[in-house]
Design an enzyme around this catalytic site. Structure first.
Site, PDB file in Angstrom:
ATOM      1  N   ILE A  18       0.790  -1.289  -0.221  1.00  0.00           N
ATOM      2  CA  ILE A  18      -0.337   0.195   0.097  1.00  0.00           C
ATOM      3  C   ILE A  18       0.848   1.203   0.456  1.00  0.00           C
ATOM      4  CG2 ILE A  18      -1.957   1.167   1.181  1.00  0.00           C
ATOM      5  CD1 ILE A  18      -2.665  -0.839   2.282  1.00  0.00           C
ATOM      6  N   ASP A  64      14.579   1.812  10.719  1.00  0.00           N
ATOM      7  CA  ASP A  64      13.917   0.559  11.108  1.00  0.00           C
ATOM      8  C   ASP A  64      13.449   0.583  12.047  1.00  0.00           C
ATOM      9  OD1 ASP A  64      13.037  -1.888  12.312  1.00  0.00           O
ATOM     10  OD2 ASP A  64      14.807  -2.848  12.418  1.00  0.00           O
ATOM     11  N   ASN A  92       2.422   4.720   6.907  1.00  0.00           N
ATOM     12  CA  ASN A  92       1.248   3.150   6.599  1.00  0.00           C
ATOM     13  C   ASN A  92       2.284   2.338   7.166  1.00  0.00           C
ATOM     14  OD1 ASN A  92       0.797   1.637   4.039  1.00  0.00           O
ATOM     15  ND2 ASN A  92       2.929   1.732   3.445  1.00  0.00           N
ATOM     16  N   SER A 141      -5.712   2.470   9.549  1.00  0.00           N
ATOM     17  CA  SER A 141      -5.627   1.885  10.302  1.00  0.00           C
ATOM     18  C   SER A 141      -6.067   0.477   9.238  1.00  0.00           C
ATOM     19  CB  SER A 141      -7.592   2.192  10.534  1.00  0.00           C
ATOM     20  OG  SER A 141      -7.483   1.194  11.562  1.00  0.00           O
ATOM     21  N   SER A 142      -7.313  -0.545  10.379  1.00  0.00           N
ATOM     22  CA  SER A 142      -7.535  -1.717   9.425  1.00  0.00           C
ATOM     23  C   SER A 142      -9.353  -2.072  10.141  1.00  0.00           C
ATOM     24  CB  SER A 142      -6.535  -2.872   9.882  1.00  0.00           C
ATOM     25  OG  SER A 142      -7.355  -4.017   9.997  1.00  0.00           O
ATOM     26  N   TYR A 155      -2.138  -7.888  16.877  1.00  0.00           N
ATOM     27  CA  TYR A 155      -1.958  -6.680  15.241  1.00  0.00           C
ATOM     28  C   TYR A 155      -3.944  -6.143  15.842  1.00  0.00           C
ATOM     29  CZ  TYR A 155      -3.363  -4.771  11.443  1.00  0.00           C
ATOM     30  OH  TYR A 155      -3.827  -4.564   9.256  1.00  0.00           O
ATOM     31  N   LYS A 159      -4.391  -1.432  15.961  1.00  0.00           N
ATOM     32  CA  LYS A 159      -5.136  -0.149  14.920  1.00  0.00           C
ATOM     33  C   LYS A 159      -5.738   0.378  15.519  1.00  0.00           C
ATOM     34  CE  LYS A 159      -2.518  -1.513  11.568  1.00  0.00           C
ATOM     35  NZ  LYS A 159      -1.654   0.134  10.689  1.00  0.00           N
ATOM     36  N   THR A 190      -1.932  -7.999  -0.905  1.00  0.00           N
ATOM     37  CA  THR A 190      -0.230  -7.390  -0.209  1.00  0.00           C
ATOM     38  C   THR A 190       1.021  -8.677   0.271  1.00  0.00           C
ATOM     39  OG1 THR A 190      -0.387  -6.649   1.856  1.00  0.00           O
ATOM     40  CG2 THR A 190      -0.252  -5.154  -0.143  1.00  0.00           C
TER      41      THR A 190
HETATM   42  N1  LIG Z   1      -2.504  -5.472   3.149  1.00  0.00           N
HETATM   43  C1  LIG Z   1      -3.475  -5.659   4.088  1.00  0.00           C
HETATM   44  O1  LIG Z   1      -4.275  -6.940   3.638  1.00  0.00           O
HETATM   45  C2  LIG Z   1      -4.064  -4.942   5.593  1.00  0.00           C
HETATM   46  C3  LIG Z   1      -5.266  -4.189   5.637  1.00  0.00           C
HETATM   47  C4  LIG Z   1      -5.550  -3.110   6.395  1.00  0.00           C
HETATM   48  C5  LIG Z   1      -4.834  -2.232   6.705  1.00  0.00           C
HETATM   49  N2  LIG Z   1      -2.862  -3.005   6.572  1.00  0.00           N
HETATM   50  C6  LIG Z   1      -2.283  -1.642   6.319  1.00  0.00           C
HETATM   51  O2  LIG Z   1      -1.337  -1.111   5.455  1.00  0.00           O
HETATM   52  C7  LIG Z   1      -0.280  -0.750   5.675  1.00  0.00           C
HETATM   53  C8  LIG Z   1       1.166  -0.980   4.811  1.00  0.00           C
HETATM   54  O3  LIG Z   1       0.562  -2.842   4.738  1.00  0.00           O
HETATM   55  P1  LIG Z   1       0.808  -3.265   3.189  1.00  0.00           P
HETATM   56  O4  LIG Z   1      -0.047  -4.812   3.275  1.00  0.00           O
HETATM   57  O5  LIG Z   1       0.706  -2.736   2.228  1.00  0.00           O
HETATM   58  O6  LIG Z   1       2.159  -4.385   4.340  1.00  0.00           O
HETATM   59  P2  LIG Z   1       3.658  -5.241   3.283  1.00  0.00           P
HETATM   60  O7  LIG Z   1       2.920  -5.229   2.073  1.00  0.00           O
HETATM   61  O8  LIG Z   1       4.247  -6.035   4.492  1.00  0.00           O
HETATM   62  O9  LIG Z   1       4.662  -3.555   3.467  1.00  0.00           O
HETATM   63  C9  LIG Z   1       4.732  -3.263   4.593  1.00  0.00           C
HETATM   64  C10 LIG Z   1       5.936  -2.450   4.741  1.00  0.00           C
HETATM   65  O10 LIG Z   1       6.171  -1.120   6.054  1.00  0.00           O
HETATM   66  C11 LIG Z   1       7.719  -1.604   5.776  1.00  0.00           C
HETATM   67  N3  LIG Z   1       8.282  -1.885   7.087  1.00  0.00           N
HETATM   68  C12 LIG Z   1       7.368  -3.318   8.234  1.00  0.00           C
HETATM   69  N4  LIG Z   1       8.093  -3.637   9.125  1.00  0.00           N
HETATM   70  C13 LIG Z   1       9.045  -1.920   8.877  1.00  0.00           C
HETATM   71  C14 LIG Z   1      10.170  -1.566  10.371  1.00  0.00           C
HETATM   72  N5  LIG Z   1      10.334  -2.396  11.326  1.00  0.00           N
HETATM   73  N6  LIG Z   1      11.067  -0.831  10.108  1.00  0.00           N
HETATM   74  C15 LIG Z   1      10.620   0.004   8.716  1.00  0.00           C
HETATM   75  N7  LIG Z   1       9.447  -0.119   8.310  1.00  0.00           N
HETATM   76  C16 LIG Z   1       8.691  -1.765   8.342  1.00  0.00           C
HETATM   77  C17 LIG Z   1       8.265  -2.371   5.460  1.00  0.00           C
HETATM   78  O11 LIG Z   1       9.340  -1.922   4.571  1.00  0.00           O
HETATM   79  P3  LIG Z   1      11.028  -3.268   3.650  1.00  0.00           P
HETATM   80  O12 LIG Z   1      10.126  -3.963   3.210  1.00  0.00           O
HETATM   81  O13 LIG Z   1      11.329  -1.944   3.344  1.00  0.00           O
HETATM   82  O14 LIG Z   1      10.882  -3.597   5.441  1.00  0.00           O
HETATM   83  C18 LIG Z   1       7.368  -2.187   3.585  1.00  0.00           C
HETATM   84  O15 LIG Z   1       7.520  -1.124   2.852  1.00  0.00           O
HETATM   85  C19 LIG Z   1       0.020  -1.494   6.929  1.00  0.00           C
HETATM   86  O16 LIG Z   1      -0.196  -0.694   8.325  1.00  0.00           O
HETATM   87  C20 LIG Z   1      -0.807  -2.566   7.413  1.00  0.00           C
HETATM   88  O17 LIG Z   1      -0.898  -2.584   8.591  1.00  0.00           O
HETATM   89  C21 LIG Z   1      -3.029  -3.851   5.717  1.00  0.00           C
END
Ligand SMILES: NC(=O)c1ccc[n+]([C@@H]2O[C@H](COP(=O)([O-])OP(=O)(O)OC[C@H]3O[C@@H](n4cnc5c(N)ncnc54)[C@H](OP(=O)(O)O)[C@@H]3O)[C@@H](O)[C@H]2O)c1
Length: 248
Positions: A18, A64, A92, A141-142, A155, A159, A190
């Site tokens: 995202i 990090d 994010n 959020s979520s 988790y 949120k 994702t």
């Molecule tokens: N996917 C869903 O279904 C969903 C639903 C509701 C909410 N969300 C929320 O949307 C946001 C993005 O989710 P996503 O699905 O896009 O996740 P994702 O594809 O797993 O990507 C996570 C991102 O966060 C970064 N990240 C994770 N741990 C980190 C750390 N320790 N330090 C710095 N950066 C870190 C990663 O960076 P690196 O890869 O460079 O480490 C990556 O860019 C999150 O807050 C998630 O909770 C997602």
């Protein structure tokens, strides 16, 4: 139309998912984007290359966010790049860990809160000196904060905390002309939601939603771009559901 021309933006966790989609969408709308990443520097550089190839400005920076002083270091790096004005902050970056109450360990619980709650909290604090009237913050959020989906209680609690912070920060920062909101996705395709790649996971996800197709990161990025724009000038202190009608 370049609705964000001249604006500066930081998107955390913009190396993939995202965050990546949000960075590309904000850049397409004309913003200069700082592409933050945690561990995947190469992926972040690819995002930067895509943005610059399309004619906008971008830089990648690493931190990090599991480390307690990371928001402070990240904010200093951001100030070195944008100077004294940050218009858009998309906090994010996040992690998820599926586990039952019995399975959840203290270390996992603490890591979830460190990355998903502590990091955005202190990042906002540290960037406030360069946020001005018209600046805005979007948090992630979520659906899990509103409904008991999956084995995600720890988790989901992170949120829920985001939803609370949105209200408090919006109230605190409103008099300064700074808006604070969140978007609450349902399940998005994702790396965080790899279960959607199996037939069973896909069917389960579609059974939650009014729309019978899986969400793409760009579907969430569209709402984030709206919140960053002047079109959302009267929107603050709220979490917008962007979940294809999940758990209605
Ligand atoms: N996917 C869903 O279904 C969903 C639903 C509701 C909410 N969300 C929320 O949307 C946001 C993005 O989710 P996503 O699905 O896009 O996740 P994702 O594809 O797993 O990507 C996570 C991102 O966060 C970064 N990240 C994770 N741990 C980190 C750390 N320790 N330090 C710095 N950066 C870190 C990663 O960076 P690196 O890869 O460079 O480490 C990556 O860019 C999150 O807050 C998630 O909770 C997602």
């Amino acid at each position: 139309m370049k609705t964000l021309a001249g604006k500066t933006a930081l998107v955390t966790g913009a190396s993939r998912g995202i965050g990546r989609a949000a960075a590309l969408a904000l850049a397409q709308a004309g913003a200069q984007v700082i592409v933050h990443y945690g561990h995947r520097g190469h992926d972040a550089e690819v995002v930067v290359a895509q943005i610059t190839a399309a004619g906008s400005r971008a830089r990648a920076i690493q931190a990090d966010l599991a480390e307690s002083d990371a928001p402070h270091r990240l904010a200093r790096q951001v100030r070195r790049i944008v100077g004294e004005r940050l218009d858009i902050l998309v906090a994010n970056a996040g992690i998820a860990k599926a586990a039952t109450l019995e399975e959840t360990g203290v270390e996992d619980f603490d890591e979830l809160f460190a990355i998903n709650v502590r990091a955005p909290y202190f990042l906002i604090q540290q960037l406030l000196p360069i946020m001005c009237r018209g600046s805005n913050v979007a948090l992630l959020s979520s659906l899990a904060a509103r409904a008991a989906v999956g084995e995600l209680s720890a988790y989901a609690a992170t949120k829920g905390a985001i939803d609370i912070l949105v209200r408090h920060f919006a109230a605190d920062l409103g008099p300064r002309g700074i808006r604070v909101n969140a978007v609450a996705p349902g399940v998005v395709q994702t790396d965080m939601s790899t279960f959607t790649r199996s037939e069973k996971g896909r069917d389960m996800t579609l059974s939650l939603q009014a729309f019978k197709q899986l969400a793409e990161p760009e579907d969430i990025a569209a709402a984030i771009t709206f919140l960053a724009s002047d079109q959302a000038r009267w929107t603050t202190g709220t979490t917008i559901r962007v979940d294809g009608g999940s758990k209605l």
